[in-house]
Design an enzyme around this catalytic site. Structure first.
Site, PDB file in Angstrom:
ATOM      1  N   CYS A 120       2.696 -12.400   0.965  1.00 51.70           N
ATOM      2  CA  CYS A 120       3.670 -11.638   1.748  1.00 51.70           C
ATOM      3  C   CYS A 120       4.620 -12.505   2.555  1.00 51.70           C
ATOM      4  O   CYS A 120       4.785 -12.274   3.735  1.00 51.70           O
ATOM      5  CB  CYS A 120       2.952 -10.740   2.736  1.00 51.70           C
ATOM      6  N   ARG A 122      -0.297  -1.144  17.903  1.00 51.78           N
ATOM      7  CA  ARG A 122      -1.000  -1.243  16.638  1.00 51.78           C
ATOM      8  C   ARG A 122      -2.289  -2.049  16.777  1.00 51.78           C
ATOM      9  O   ARG A 122      -2.295  -3.142  17.332  1.00 51.78           O
ATOM     10  CB  ARG A 122      -0.123  -1.875  15.579  1.00 51.78           C
ATOM     11  N   HIS A 149      -0.172 -12.376  -5.242  1.00 51.04           N
ATOM     12  CA  HIS A 149       0.950 -11.927  -4.413  1.00 51.04           C
ATOM     13  C   HIS A 149       0.769 -12.468  -3.003  1.00 51.04           C
ATOM     14  O   HIS A 149      -0.334 -12.464  -2.465  1.00 51.04           O
ATOM     15  CB  HIS A 149       1.018 -10.399  -4.374  1.00 51.04           C
ATOM     16  N   HIS A 174      10.297  -2.997   3.745  1.00 50.22           N
ATOM     17  CA  HIS A 174       9.976  -2.622   5.129  1.00 50.22           C
ATOM     18  C   HIS A 174      10.984  -1.636   5.692  1.00 50.22           C
ATOM     19  O   HIS A 174      10.787  -1.096   6.769  1.00 50.22           O
ATOM     20  CB  HIS A 174       9.897  -3.879   6.002  1.00 50.22           C
ATOM     21  N   ASP A 183      -4.531 -10.525  -4.898  1.00 47.37           N
ATOM     22  CA  ASP A 183      -3.645 -10.648  -3.741  1.00 47.37           C
ATOM     23  C   ASP A 183      -4.174 -11.668  -2.743  1.00 47.37           C
ATOM     24  O   ASP A 183      -5.344 -11.628  -2.357  1.00 47.37           O
ATOM     25  CB  ASP A 183      -3.546  -9.296  -3.012  1.00 47.37           C
ATOM     26  N   SER A 234       0.577  -1.030  -4.415  1.00 46.83           N
ATOM     27  CA  SER A 234       0.395   0.281  -3.800  1.00 46.83           C
ATOM     28  C   SER A 234       1.648   1.143  -3.952  1.00 46.83           C
ATOM     29  O   SER A 234       2.765   0.640  -3.999  1.00 46.83           O
ATOM     30  CB  SER A 234       0.045   0.127  -2.324  1.00 46.83           C
ATOM     31  N   LYS A 260      -2.771   2.820  23.555  1.00 49.08           N
ATOM     32  CA  LYS A 260      -2.080   3.119  22.292  1.00 49.08           C
ATOM     33  C   LYS A 260      -1.663   4.593  22.259  1.00 49.08           C
ATOM     34  O   LYS A 260      -0.505   4.926  21.999  1.00 49.08           O
ATOM     35  CB  LYS A 260      -3.031   2.814  21.127  1.00 49.08           C
TER      36      LYS A 260
HETATM   37  N1  GLN Z   1      -1.497  -4.942  -3.593  1.00 53.38           N
HETATM   38  C1  GLN Z   1      -1.243  -4.717  -2.205  1.00 53.38           C
HETATM   39  C2  GLN Z   1      -0.275  -3.560  -2.032  1.00 53.38           C
HETATM   40  O1  GLN Z   1       0.595  -3.395  -2.809  1.00 53.38           O
HETATM   41  C3  GLN Z   1      -0.680  -5.928  -1.547  1.00 53.38           C
HETATM   42  C4  GLN Z   1      -0.458  -5.692  -0.083  1.00 53.38           C
HETATM   43  C5  GLN Z   1      -0.013  -6.882   0.684  1.00 53.38           C
HETATM   44  O2  GLN Z   1       0.476  -7.818   0.129  1.00 53.38           O
HETATM   45  N2  GLN Z   1      -0.144  -6.846   1.988  1.00 53.38           N
HETATM   46  O3  GLN Z   1      -0.342  -2.834  -1.077  1.00 53.38           O
HETATM   47 ZN    ZN Z   2       2.821  -8.314   0.413  1.00 51.68          ZN
END
Ligand code: GLN
Ligand code: ZN
Length: 752
Positions: free
Chosen positions: A644, A516, A642, A695, A600, A434, A19
């Site tokens: 992703c 990573r 939430h 992203h 989450d 975040s 790395k």
């Molecule tokens: N609450 C987390 C953030 O906003 C959710 C992160 C995620 O979904 N990977 O970072």
């Molecule tokens: Zn997410």
């Protein structure tokens, strides 16, 4: 006759040497020669370590500078057009992995149900393959020069194609014959390397529910390759699940052996008769390559004995269940772990010893030292089993007495109460949790952890961050605010550190993709919450504003899917314990005035089992534990979750069953196409489909976001929609976040 085999070995380096070498090269601080030197010494170390541990069959070509699927693309010359003009081989390789000025990086996907990500081959319907065997041949010779004869690991052509996409939408399997010809050429070269040489073809695709079409490729694929050179012994290897459908065909080919996973694919046992009838050798994967707990050698021996009642010992090889890529290197550098916990662990190097001891014992060639080790193994396993460390009677008692598995009230009733109390507008704006993790923030957290700054100094810093974050959100005009998660390094680690039952290694790194690495928590014991975990920060944030601040927790499924989890009790029970701790946290938050709480479940979907037959049981505990986590919520406390990703087509009913009042998801890149399923099933709960991609550093314009919202409104009514980014903002910079959110709020308001 060889007695044991290692499917593959980690390659990032015990101290992540690869790395750091790569990052230095990418950063222009060193030349590629420096990376090659590091790589060479890592390979040598890997081979010698395995040899010294007594491993009989050691792999070459399990090393990679980035990813083994990318290596296979280079091997067969499958390079997408946008990278073809790059002459320099090294530059081309890393441009494919990471992008360059004239072309975006190739996409990645999770390697089956692991947390490793591979690069997805992009093929065209008229792909012209061209062999470049340099890496394969060189690695073999490099090991040979050290006196180590290796088995050569290759991704099988079938799995390679199955994991590919075509840019023109054509069927990638039409390329099968062409691709096979390149492999045949390769086999000619391999056959010349030695009088006898083992080639391991990784056909992990057979571990999922595959179509009959794939099964029909097995015979031509393996027979043609086996026919190339009488010097080559082919072993077809699968892992992560049983592969019984494929085994039935594989035994009819000319392969020398099969490598099967008897840990994650216990059902492989059903194929033993068939294998026995053939002349194939079986590498029985019994040493778990996916988890970090000590193997119970006696139990493993029993399993091997059972296998050997059908397949004679002469035809058996003791093997790892899959590549050791998925576990950390060694316990040697772990000096901070509790002794009992450490003593119950086994990382890659320890697994090598487990493998060789097990094989010597099984084959009846053990020595006194082995017998001693066997006793020690039993003792450490019993020690943890009986240790107070992992058993918490209060927790078990509570689990046994759960009477309330879900919250009060149906959604229809709850949402009326919530809307009245919370008073948020249609198309309410919020974020995922975040905010930017600035370098100062990271340094401050680390300094606090290392005792360089006091608790008071740390608290002042975090509070300042929260105060600024709240002020910024108020200025932007967001409807529902967050505290920004400055106290969290990682959404699982943060909670793991505060909960009993989790431990953390110092050096337990596992490759996630490229350079990573992640360091998964060790979930070893009963989980309980001693003190509130988020209350202080959320309440502080709420005290600064009259707007609603959303509390932020990580759900049980995600905590489990991103940890190394104990195996002495079912996952469902571990999830239940975590859920109870979260339910307490939610109760603390709401009784102190927090009105919206997000739980989450970023890794909910990625934990899905590979085989449909196991889906229902996963969904059951995943949904149950989520519902239990929020079972303490008042009817008027609004629960968000939430996730992703945006592909919900096949799991939409499970998502409905979770019963969250609001779900925020990642949809910016797919317009409204993936949202349609919510309409199709008559989903009534509220949804926050991400309106811009976090992203990328790009700042989306108001117009772009308006276009996205228009698309969303074609599918769901504004009363049902929330407006938010795709995911958390921690990887972005403030300069990107502020204007992006300003534009998002402007766009949302224009529709009200
Ligand atoms: N609450 C987390 C953030 O906003 C959710 C992160 C995620 O979904 N990977 O970072
Ligand atoms: Zn997410």
């Amino acid at each position: 006759m060889s007695k044991n085999l290692v499917t593959g070995y980690p390659r990032i380096g015990e101290h992540r040497e690869l790395k750091f070498a790569l990052e230095s090269f990418w950063g222009g601080k060193s030349d590629f020669q420096a990376v090659e030197d590091v790589a060479k010494s890592l390979r040598a170390k890997a081979w010698i370590t395995q040899k010294n541990a007594g491993v009989d069959i050691i792999s070459s070509n399990d090393f990679s500078y980035y990813d083994q699927m990318l290596d296979t693309m280079i091997l067969v010359g499958a390079v997408p057009a946008r990278f073809k003009s790059i002459d320099d081989k090294t530059a081309k390789y890393f441009a494919m992995a990471r992008g360059y000025e004239n072309g975006v990086a190739m996409a990645m996907r999770k390697w089956f149900n692991t947390n490793y990500h591979y690069i997805i081959p992009e093929l065209t319907g008229d792909e012209v393959f061209k062999l470049d065997s340099t890496k394969v041949i060189n690695e073999y010779k490099e090991a040979a020069a050290l006196g180590i004869k290796t088995k050569i690991n290759l991704i099988s052509p079938i799995t390679f194609l199955a994991l590919s996409v075509t840019t023109d939408g054509s069927d990638q399997f039409l390329l099968f014959d062409k691709l096979l010809r390149v492999y045949e050429e390769l086999f000619i070269q391999i056959g010349k390397l030695d009088d006898e040489i083992i080639v391991q073809l990784d056909d992990a695709i057979f571990a999922i529910d595959i179509e009959p079409k794939l099964l029909s490729l097995i015979k031509p694929c393996y027979d043609r390759l086996c026919n190339v050179s009488s010097n080559i012994k082919v072993i077809a290897t699968t892992y992560f699940e049983h592969s019984n459908e494929a085994t039935k065909v594989l035994v009819l080919t000319q392969i020398w052996g099969l490598g099967l996973d008897f840990v994650a694919g216990a059902k492989n046992i059903e194929s033993l008769e068939e294998i026995a009838k053939s002349d194939k050798v079986l590498a029985a994967g019994v040493i778990n390559g996916r988890n970090v707990w000590k193997n119970d050698i006696l139990k493993t021996k029993e399993l091997l004995e059972k296998i050997s009642t059908t397949i004679s010992k002469e035809r058996l090889i003791v093997s790892t269940s899959c590549s050791l890529l998925h576990v950390p290197y060694s316990l040697e550098n772990e000096d901070k772990l509790d002794n009992t916990i450490k003593d119950s662990l086994s990382f890659a190097n320890e697994k090598l010893n487990e493998l060789t001891i097990t094989s010597r014992i099984f084959f009846g060639i053990s020595n006194d030292e082995d017998d001693e080790k066997l006793k020690e193994n039993g003792a450490s396993i019993n020690k943890l089993k009986n240790s107070k460390l992992i058993h918490n009677e209060a927790v078990q008692d509570r689990v046994n007495k759960i009477s309330k598995w879900s919250r009060d009230g149906e959604f229809d009733e709850r949402i009326v109460l919530q809307k009245a109390k919370l008073g948020y507008p249609d198309l309410a704006t919020t974020t995922i949790g975040s905010f930017p993790q600035t370098p100062e923030l990271r340094i401050t957290r680390r300094d606090f952890k290392n005792g360089k700054i006091s608790h008071e100094e740390y608290e002042v810093f975090i509070k300042n961050y929260i105060r600024e974050t709240i002020a910024i959100q108020e200025r932007i005009g967001l409807d529902v605010l967050v505290h920004g998660e400055p106290e969290r390094n990682d959404m699982v680690e943060y909670f793991g550190e505060l909960l009993d039952g989790f431990a953390f290694s110092s050096n337990g790194w596992v490759q996630s993709y490229g350079a990573r690495c992640v360091k998964p928590p060790l979930l070893y014991g009963d989980v309980s919450r001693e003190v509130p975990m988020t209350l202080q920060w959320i309440l502080y944030a709420q005290s600064l504003t009259s707007k609603i601040v959303k509390g932020m927790l990580t759900g049980p499924v995600t905590m489990i899917n991103w940890s190394f989890v104990r195996e002495d009790i079912p996952r469902s029970e571990v999830a239940t314990q975590i859920a109870l701790a979260l339910a307490d946290e939610i109760d603390d938050l709401q009784s102190n005035g927090i009105k919206i709480i997000q739980v989450d479940e970023a890794a909910f979907k990625e934990g899905y089992p590979l085989r449909d037959e196991n889906r229902a049981s996963y969904e059951k505990w995943a949904v149950d534990s989520f519902k239990l986590s929020v079972s303490s919520a008042y009817k008027e406390t609004q629960i968000h979750t939430h996730m992703c990703y945006s592909e919900f087509n096949d799991i939409i009913h499970t998502i409905e069953d979770m019963d969250a009042d609001v779900i925020t998801i990642e949809t910016a890149k797919s317009g409204n196409s993936l949202l349609k399923i919510f309409k199709k099933v008559g989903y009534t709960k509220e949804v926050g489909p991400g309106v811009y991609d976090i992203h990328s550093p790009r700042i989306p314009t108001v117009e772009e976001i308006k276009t996205q919202i228009t698309l969303l409104l074609e599918v769901l009514p504004k009363e049902q929609l929330w407006i938010n980014p795709d995911c958390g903002l921690k990887t972005r910079k403030w300069e990107e976040v502020i204007p992006s959110l300003e534009n998002m709020v402007k766009a949302a308001i224009s529709f009200r």
